[in-house]
Design a protein around this motif. Structure first.
Motif, short mmCIF file in Angstrom:
data_model
loop_
_atom_site.label_atom_id
_atom_site.label_comp_id
_atom_site.label_asym_id
_atom_site.label_seq_id
_atom_site.Cartn_x
_atom_site.Cartn_y
_atom_site.Cartn_z
N GLY A 1 -2.14 12.31 1.29
CA GLY A 1 -3.14 11.26 1.48
C GLY A 1 -4.31 11.32 0.52
O GLY A 1 -5.22 10.50 0.60
N THR B 1 0.67 5.79 -0.39
CA THR B 1 -0.14 7.00 -0.42
C THR B 1 0.76 8.20 -0.70
O THR B 1 1.93 8.20 -0.31
CB THR B 1 -0.93 7.19 0.88
OG1 THR B 1 -1.76 8.34 0.77
CG2 THR B 1 -0.01 7.36 2.07
N CYS B 2 0.19 9.18 -1.40
CA CYS B 2 0.95 10.41 -1.61
C CYS B 2 1.12 11.11 -0.26
O CYS B 2 0.53 10.71 0.74
CB CYS B 2 0.25 11.30 -2.64
SG CYS B 2 -1.35 11.95 -2.14
N SER C 1 -4.03 7.12 -3.29
CA SER C 1 -3.35 5.94 -2.75
C SER C 1 -3.44 4.79 -3.74
O SER C 1 -4.22 4.83 -4.70
CB SER C 1 -3.97 5.52 -1.42
OG SER C 1 -5.33 5.15 -1.60
N TYR C 2 -2.61 3.77 -3.50
CA TYR C 2 -2.68 2.56 -4.31
C TYR C 2 -2.55 1.33 -3.44
O TYR C 2 -2.02 1.39 -2.33
CB TYR C 2 -1.61 2.56 -5.42
CG TYR C 2 -0.17 2.44 -4.96
CD1 TYR C 2 0.36 1.24 -4.50
CD2 TYR C 2 0.68 3.53 -5.02
CE1 TYR C 2 1.68 1.13 -4.10
CE2 TYR C 2 2.01 3.44 -4.62
CZ TYR C 2 2.49 2.23 -4.17
OH TYR C 2 3.81 2.13 -3.77
N LYS D 1 0.85 -1.19 0.00
CA LYS D 1 0.00 0.00 0.00
C LYS D 1 0.88 1.24 0.00
O LYS D 1 1.90 1.28 0.68
CB LYS D 1 -0.91 0.02 1.23
CG LYS D 1 -1.93 -1.09 1.24
CD LYS D 1 -2.81 -0.99 2.47
CE LYS D 1 -3.86 -2.09 2.46
NZ LYS D 1 -4.81 -1.94 3.56
N CYS E 1 0.19 14.02 -7.84
CA CYS E 1 -0.87 14.61 -7.02
C CYS E 1 -0.84 16.13 -7.19
O CYS E 1 0.21 16.75 -7.06
CB CYS E 1 -0.67 14.24 -5.55
SG CYS E 1 -1.87 15.00 -4.43
#
Length: 120
Positions: free
Chosen positions: A9, A5-6, A12-13, A3, A70
Motif C-alpha cells: 500500500g 496499489t502495491c 498507488s496509481y 485504481k 516498490c
C-alpha cells in the motif's frame, strides 16, 4: 478510472483512461516480473507515494525504459521513458488493481521476445 496499489500500500496509481486491452509481454524482463501492462499518456496517470525513496529504478538493454518497483514489498508498478520520466507514454501494472477490474479487461499477448507483434 482504474485504481491500483502495491501489495503493502505504499505506492498507488489512478489510471484515468480506458484501456482497449492489457498487454502480457514475454520479453525477458516482463516475463520475469509477471506484469500485465495498461498504457496511456503519463498525464492520465496519477501516482501517489512514488519517489526515489520508495521505489527501486531499473533499466536494461537499450536503457530507454525505467521500471519502478516498490522498495518495501517488491511489486513492479510501472515503466516510463528514461529520457523523460513522468512524461509521454507510460505503462502501469494492471495486476495492482482489484481482481474484478483485471478480469474485466481483455488481455493480449505480445511477443516482445522475438517478433514485436501480438500473438492473438
Amino acid at each position: 478510472m482504474i485504481k491500483g496499489t502495491c501489495h503493502c500500500g505504499q505506492i498507488s496509481y489512478e489510471f484515468n483512461d480506458t484501456p482497449p486491452y492489457a498487454n502480457r509481454c514475454n520479453c525477458s524482463i516482463c516475463r520475469r516480473l509477471g506484469t500485465l501492462w495498461i498504457y496511456s499518456d503519463a498525464s492520465n496517470i496519477k501516482l501517489e507515494g512514488l519517489d526515489d525513496s520508495t521505489s527501486i529504478s531499473y533499466s536494461h538493454g537499450d536503457q530507454e525504459l525505467d521500471f519502478r518497483t516498490c522498495n518495501r514489498c517488491g511489486t513492479t508498478i510501472l515503466w516510463q521513458q528514461l529520457a523523460t520520466p513522468g512524461e509521454g507514454r507510460m505503462a502501469v501494472n494492471l495486476n495492482m488493481a482489484d481482481l474484478d477490474v483485471v478480469n474485466s479487461i481483455r488481455i493480449r499477448h505480445f511477443d516482445g521476445a522475438d517478433t514485436w507483434t501480438h500473438l492473438d
